[in-house]
Write an enzyme that holds these catalytic residues in place. Sequence first.
Site, PDB file in Angstrom:
ATOM      1  CG  HIS A   1      -6.310  -1.294  10.833  1.00 11.55           C
ATOM      2  ND1 HIS A   1      -5.837  -1.195  12.119  1.00 11.55           N
ATOM      3  CD2 HIS A   1      -5.232  -1.192  10.027  1.00 11.55           C
ATOM      4  CE1 HIS A   1      -4.525  -1.025  12.098  1.00 11.55           C
ATOM      5  NE2 HIS A   1      -4.135  -1.032  10.837  1.00 11.55           N
TER       6      HIS A   1
ATOM      7  NE  ARG B   1      -4.775  -4.624   6.186  1.00  7.88           N
ATOM      8  CZ  ARG B   1      -4.416  -3.360   6.417  1.00  7.88           C
ATOM      9  NH1 ARG B   1      -3.186  -2.952   6.133  1.00  7.88           N
ATOM     10  NH2 ARG B   1      -5.294  -2.506   6.905  1.00  7.88           N
TER      11      ARG B   1
ATOM     12  CG  ASP C   1      -7.851 -24.812   5.017  1.00  4.50           C
ATOM     13  OD1 ASP C   1      -7.154 -24.979   4.009  1.00  4.50           O
ATOM     14  OD2 ASP C   1      -7.654 -25.435   6.084  1.00  4.50           O
TER      15      ASP C   1
ATOM     16  CD  GLU D   1       2.025  -2.098   7.391  1.00  4.01           C
ATOM     17  OE1 GLU D   1       1.228  -1.151   7.233  1.00  4.01           O
ATOM     18  OE2 GLU D   1       1.660  -3.265   7.585  1.00  4.01           O
TER      19      GLU D   1
ATOM     20  CG  ASP E   1       0.793   1.149  10.177  1.00  9.32           C
ATOM     21  OD1 ASP E   1       0.657   1.476  11.369  1.00  9.32           O
ATOM     22  OD2 ASP E   1      -0.060   0.500   9.558  1.00  9.32           O
TER      23      ASP E   1
END
Length: 257
Positions: A46, A71, A85, A150, A176
């Site tokens: 988000h 995230r 990576d 969620e 959520d």
Amino acid sequence: MIENRFKTALAAGDRQIGLWVAAGDPYVASLIGHAGFDWLVIDGEHGPNDLRSILAQLQALESSPSAVVVRPPMGEAWMIKQLLDIGAETLLVPMVETAEQAAELVRAVRYPPVGKRGVGAGIARASRFSTVRNYVQQANENVCLLVQAESRKAMDNLSAIASTEGVDGVFIGPSDLGADMGVTDGIADTQFQRLIERGIETIQASGKPAGILTFNEALNHRYLELGATFVAVGADIALFTSALADLRGRYPVTSKK
């Protein structure tokens, strides 16, 4: 290989107090990195982040005592490969609803033969550009995978998700989850709160640490009392907005001509 101290702390059952970092700016991240939180989440779901802005924040937080969790927007294997990576050691993957999905994520964060992560460590920041000896051999054990439950479906499958080998922790996402269940005020909804509390108990019973985020201090303390191990207690944007509004509110309103 530098030890993933966040993964070690979770495995030891140490409480970890965290903060969401959603501004998408390395200077802001650097400031937050010295505020004393145990862990920080660079939010690519988000927050206005892409691969390069996440990389810049990882670099900015390199000297921070806080552990860094990233995230991604979703649990796509190609996206996970890129984040690992560039040096992300701990991932928090949103919207995990089944044990099968969790198992695929475990494969995505691990190199063959036990996983499917692409081998490009020779040119990657994760291996300190080939200066970490045997990076590929050690990386599977160093990476920490957290999955987010969620939705109602995820809560129904919570025990199986948490029991998935290779999942290092399960994080309940109340916002959520509430939206999926049609709950408009999760803080005041007793039945909804009981569902979350049972969720924390289920995750613990599966032998995994439980995590959660709310902006309600009383609830955060309640979840910690129930045994939640990694609890995020706020977000940079919300804190900045509140502090700015509070400061402006202490002075007279400017008259407009």
